[in-house]
Write a protein that holds these residues in place. Sequence first.
Motif, PDB file in Angstrom:
ATOM      1  N   PRO A   3      -3.491  -8.918  10.661  1.00 39.79           N
ATOM      2  CA  PRO A   3      -2.738  -7.685  10.440  1.00 39.79           C
ATOM      3  C   PRO A   3      -1.409  -7.930   9.720  1.00 39.79           C
ATOM      4  O   PRO A   3      -0.952  -7.089   8.952  1.00 39.79           O
ATOM      5  CB  PRO A   3      -2.502  -7.143  11.856  1.00 39.79           C
ATOM      6  N   PHE A   4      -0.798  -9.096   9.940  1.00 40.16           N
ATOM      7  CA  PHE A   4       0.441  -9.442   9.243  1.00 40.16           C
ATOM      8  C   PHE A   4       0.207  -9.481   7.731  1.00 40.16           C
ATOM      9  O   PHE A   4       0.963  -8.917   6.955  1.00 40.16           O
ATOM     10  CB  PHE A   4       0.944 -10.801   9.741  1.00 40.16           C
ATOM     11  N   VAL A   5      -0.861 -10.150   7.311  1.00 40.07           N
ATOM     12  CA  VAL A   5      -1.193 -10.256   5.889  1.00 40.07           C
ATOM     13  C   VAL A   5      -1.564  -8.882   5.325  1.00 40.07           C
ATOM     14  O   VAL A   5      -1.099  -8.497   4.248  1.00 40.07           O
ATOM     15  CB  VAL A   5      -2.330 -11.274   5.667  1.00 40.07           C
ATOM     16  N   LEU A   6      -2.374  -8.122   6.043  1.00 42.71           N
ATOM     17  CA  LEU A   6      -2.758  -6.793   5.583  1.00 42.71           C
ATOM     18  C   LEU A   6      -1.549  -5.881   5.449  1.00 42.71           C
ATOM     19  O   LEU A   6      -1.448  -5.088   4.512  1.00 42.71           O
ATOM     20  CB  LEU A   6      -3.782  -6.182   6.539  1.00 42.71           C
ATOM     21  N   ASN A   7      -0.604  -5.979   6.381  1.00 46.94           N
ATOM     22  CA  ASN A   7       0.614  -5.186   6.346  1.00 46.94           C
ATOM     23  C   ASN A   7       1.401  -5.490   5.079  1.00 46.94           C
ATOM     24  O   ASN A   7       1.847  -4.591   4.379  1.00 46.94           O
ATOM     25  CB  ASN A   7       1.439  -5.480   7.603  1.00 46.94           C
ATOM     26  N   HIS A   8       1.555  -6.780   4.776  1.00 45.17           N
ATOM     27  CA  HIS A   8       2.296  -7.166   3.575  1.00 45.17           C
ATOM     28  C   HIS A   8       1.569  -6.683   2.320  1.00 45.17           C
ATOM     29  O   HIS A   8       2.195  -6.177   1.390  1.00 45.17           O
ATOM     30  CB  HIS A   8       2.492  -8.682   3.532  1.00 45.17           C
ATOM     31  N   ALA A   9       0.268  -6.819   2.282  1.00 43.91           N
ATOM     32  CA  ALA A   9      -0.510  -6.391   1.115  1.00 43.91           C
ATOM     33  C   ALA A   9      -0.403  -4.887   0.904  1.00 43.91           C
ATOM     34  O   ALA A   9      -0.364  -4.418  -0.234  1.00 43.91           O
ATOM     35  CB  ALA A   9      -1.966  -6.791   1.282  1.00 43.91           C
TER      36      ALA A   9
END
Length: 186
Positions: A3-9
């Motif tokens: 979710p951290f990566v998806l949030n940034h993307a």
Amino acid sequence: LSPFVLNHAATGTLGNGHFFVNRLILGGGVAAPGTLVYEGFWVDNAITYATPNIGGWTASVMQQMKNGSTNGAVPAGATDDKYLSLAANGNIAGVNVGLAYDNRSETYKTYALNANTKLGSINVAGSYMSSKPQGSADVNSFSLEAGYDLSDALTVMAQYGENNAATKQRIAAISARYALSKRTFA
């Protein structure tokens, strides 16, 4: 995906190729003191829950169970293979905002604030990350990005990011993105 990566993307970038990946590494996802290797992209043996849209906001949480990482090569007695990721995304006065937290036990913790918006033909995005690697100094970093829509299919972009690591790092990119369809681009 974490979710951290998806949030940034979704909120902290204009989504242009290598800048996105390098920006996460520059943000200080640290595998060991002195190395900048982000471990939170693909997370094996994890459970994720994402909320429905509530008042324009969504949230997600991912928990990886102990002995679930390192591609199954976790040594007996390892304590650094548990992973937690939290994220929330929403809209405040026309600005897409993302908040995220990332924690790999006994390795690092990272917090992020991401945002993007569209002002006519201009797209702007930015992010701030603070990573706290175990046994190392904190790594704080930011990125700023702007894109201009030359047509419905063609956007030109300028991107910049830097951190405050002991060996200060900077990344910059100038690029163009051409939409081939709704889901593909060059």
